[in-house]
Design a protein around this motif. Structure first.
Motif, PDB file in Angstrom:
ATOM      1  N   VAL A 290      14.954-110.653 -29.795  1.00 51.32           N
ATOM      2  CA  VAL A 290      15.646-110.672 -28.502  1.00 51.32           C
ATOM      3  C   VAL A 290      14.649-110.611 -27.349  1.00 51.32           C
ATOM      4  CG1 VAL A 290      17.211-109.366 -27.013  1.00 51.32           C
ATOM      5  CG2 VAL A 290      17.782-109.715 -29.415  1.00 51.32           C
ATOM      6  N   MET A 291      13.542-109.908 -27.565  1.00 47.62           N
ATOM      7  CA  MET A 291      12.515-109.787 -26.529  1.00 47.62           C
ATOM      8  C   MET A 291      11.609-111.019 -26.475  1.00 47.62           C
ATOM      9  SD  MET A 291      11.480-105.815 -27.338  1.00 47.62           S
ATOM     10  CE  MET A 291      10.240-105.698 -26.045  1.00 47.62           C
ATOM     11  N   GLY A 292      11.815-111.953 -27.409  1.00 50.90           N
ATOM     12  CA  GLY A 292      10.964-113.138 -27.452  1.00 50.90           C
ATOM     13  C   GLY A 292       9.593-112.863 -28.034  1.00 50.90           C
ATOM     14  N   LYS A 293       9.488-111.815 -28.867  1.00 50.99           N
ATOM     15  CA  LYS A 293       8.198-111.404 -29.428  1.00 50.99           C
ATOM     16  C   LYS A 293       8.234-111.382 -30.954  1.00 50.99           C
ATOM     17  CE  LYS A 293       6.372-110.292 -25.341  1.00 50.99           C
ATOM     18  NZ  LYS A 293       5.165-110.943 -24.789  1.00 50.99           N
ATOM     19  N   LYS A 325      -3.343 -98.933 -34.798  1.00 55.25           N
ATOM     20  CA  LYS A 325      -3.639-100.364 -34.652  1.00 55.25           C
ATOM     21  C   LYS A 325      -2.381-101.125 -34.215  1.00 55.25           C
ATOM     22  CE  LYS A 325      -7.330-100.376 -38.129  1.00 55.25           C
ATOM     23  NZ  LYS A 325      -7.800-100.934 -39.426  1.00 55.25           N
ATOM     24  N   ALA A 326      -1.232-100.718 -34.779  1.00 57.34           N
ATOM     25  CA  ALA A 326       0.023-101.361 -34.400  1.00 57.34           C
ATOM     26  C   ALA A 326       0.352-101.079 -32.933  1.00 57.34           C
ATOM     27  CB  ALA A 326       1.156-100.862 -35.301  1.00 57.34           C
ATOM     28  N   ARG A 327       0.070 -99.842 -32.503  1.00 59.79           N
ATOM     29  CA  ARG A 327       0.307 -99.480 -31.110  1.00 59.79           C
ATOM     30  C   ARG A 327      -0.476-100.405 -30.170  1.00 59.79           C
ATOM     31  NH1 ARG A 327       1.952 -94.770 -28.692  1.00 59.79           N
ATOM     32  NH2 ARG A 327       1.864 -93.671 -30.705  1.00 59.79           N
ATOM     33  N   GLY A 334       2.467-105.981 -23.964  1.00 62.52           N
ATOM     34  CA  GLY A 334       3.194-105.373 -22.855  1.00 62.52           C
ATOM     35  C   GLY A 334       4.428-104.601 -23.268  1.00 62.52           C
ATOM     36  N   ILE A 335       4.453-104.085 -24.505  1.00 61.13           N
ATOM     37  CA  ILE A 335       5.607-103.341 -25.014  1.00 61.13           C
ATOM     38  C   ILE A 335       5.228-101.877 -25.193  1.00 61.13           C
ATOM     39  CG2 ILE A 335       7.248-103.103 -26.925  1.00 61.13           C
ATOM     40  CD1 ILE A 335       6.848-106.069 -27.502  1.00 61.13           C
ATOM     41  N   LYS A 339       8.726 -96.126 -26.849  1.00 58.60           N
ATOM     42  CA  LYS A 339      10.086 -96.433 -26.410  1.00 58.60           C
ATOM     43  C   LYS A 339      10.740 -97.465 -27.327  1.00 58.60           C
ATOM     44  CE  LYS A 339       9.629 -95.304 -21.501  1.00 58.60           C
ATOM     45  NZ  LYS A 339       9.696 -95.834 -20.113  1.00 58.60           N
ATOM     46  N   PHE A 340       9.921 -98.399 -27.807  1.00 58.94           N
ATOM     47  CA  PHE A 340      10.465 -99.421 -28.706  1.00 58.94           C
ATOM     48  C   PHE A 340      11.000 -98.782 -29.978  1.00 58.94           C
ATOM     49  CE2 PHE A 340       9.994-102.194 -32.375  1.00 58.94           C
ATOM     50  CZ  PHE A 340      10.691-103.320 -31.972  1.00 58.94           C
TER      51      PHE A 340
END
Length: 356
Positions: A290-293, A325-327, A334-335, A339-340
């Motif tokens: 949905v976020m296009g990512k 690393k994922a962070r 830009g996420i 919060k995600f």
């Protein structure tokens, strides 16, 4: 016993509203079923009630979808050309047989008085074989291009593409084939019907399987693609009646007592741990879609697979390093990482992250 809701006449108009299930019925709805979100009402008002539906978002690249779609286009065109050639070549033959039956003699008229039994038998076999070949073509081959180009019951893929084109993010609506039979026992825990439902739904919503398929390739022996509903769903988003986010992977079916309900996939077949992991992956992927990512989802999968295959195992310490690393991957896009995860329900239950 909960009162039965009144069944309204079927209406495909997107603006119509469906009756909400009574609150008393909703409170008694057995797990893993839950009332369908009100945000889905514009779509649900257009759906026939005798099927299970799965909505999802296909975010494969538009060019890739176009290449996939061109394959059945060319195949069906070739079938039509082959059938047209067959009609042109065999048509005069059948016309002459018809003329013979009407008393107009021609080279195919059989004068049985002057023919031997063997000759009569061979001619009957030859004509029967020709009839059977064309019967098989009509019954088993013709329905393919017919459904592809001019199908009416659930629409057709050509009309779907002509109306919507190829987009980066597309709404997919699947509906059950003949294996599904609406029954009150669907809501009964442990029933045969419920087991079949959960089994088919579980395979159809497997996140790894879904990530490998474009919407068109999700068509199989258990699930049809509801072309009309996909067009309707896209139009509802264009009009602002619904949001693209409303079509995240959702399983829908109608019950006479409770109205439209969804199946919470954490309970739909398999062990609770496995299904909780499946639900988390689906929620994770859908939110990024949905976020296009969505590409971030695949990079995350690659990262976890790589780190988990390193010597020393994938214990708590290694998982924490992987999350750092994922962070960084998320922040580069830009996420807000924390919060995600809060939005998708946290990391608990995520495969490979059991210790987090």
């Amino acid at each position: 016993m909960a009162p039965k809701s009144k069944v309204r006449a079927f209406n495909r108009a997107p603006k119509s509203k469906i009756p909400s299930a009574p609150s008393s019925a909703s409170s008694k709805l057995p797990k893993p079923f839950a009332p369908a979100p009100k945000s889905l009402e514009p779509l649900l008002a257009t759906l026939p009630k005798g099927h299970v539906y799965i909505t999802s978002i296909d975010s494969h690249p538009a060019d890739f979808k176009k290449k996939i779609f061109l394959v059945p286009v060319f195949m069906n065109i070739l079938l039509l050309l082959a059938m047209f050639y067959r009609i042109r070549s065999i048509g005069p033959y059948y016309m002459k047989i018809c003329h013979s039956l009407m008393g107009k003699k021609n080279e195919l008229t059989m004068n049985t008085r002057k023919m031997t039994r063997e000759a009569i038998g061979m001619e009957i076999l030859r004509r029967t074989a020709s009839f059977m070949v064309d019967f098989v073509i009509y019954v088993f081959v013709w329905p393919w291009p017919k459904a592809f180009f001019i199908g009416q019951a659930i629409g057709n893929p050509v009309n779907w593409r002509l109306k919507l084109g190829f987009k980066e993010r597309e709404i997919i609506v699947r509906r059950s084939r003949r294996w599904f039979v609406q029954s009150k026992s669907l809501l009964e825990e442990g029933s045969k019907e419920q087991g079949l439902l959960f089994n088919n739904v579980g395979r159809a919503t497997d996140p790894m399987w879904m990530s490998e398929k474009t919407g068109y390739l999700m068509l199989n022996k258990e699930w049809d693609l509801d072309w009309k509903s996909m067009v309707t769903a896209a139009k509802l988003v264009e009009k602002g009646d619904m949001k693209l986010d409303d079509y995240k992977t959702t399983i829908l079916l109608h019950d006479d007592d409770f109205g439209w309900v969804v199946i919470e996939t954490a309970e739909a077949g398999g062990s609770l741990k496995e299904e909780e992991g499946r639900r988390k992956i689906v929620a994770f992927k859908d939110e990024l879609t949905v976020m296009g990512k969505e590409s971030l989802f695949f990079r995350w999968i690659e990262l976890v697979q790589y780190e988990s295959s390193q010597p020393g195992g994938f214990g708590p310490e290694q998982q924490k390093k992987t999350m750092e690393k994922a962070r960084q991957l998320f922040e580069n896009e830009g996420i807000d990482f924390d919060k995600f995860w809060e939005k998708v329900g946290g990391m608990k239950g995520m495969p490979g992250m059991d210790e987090m």
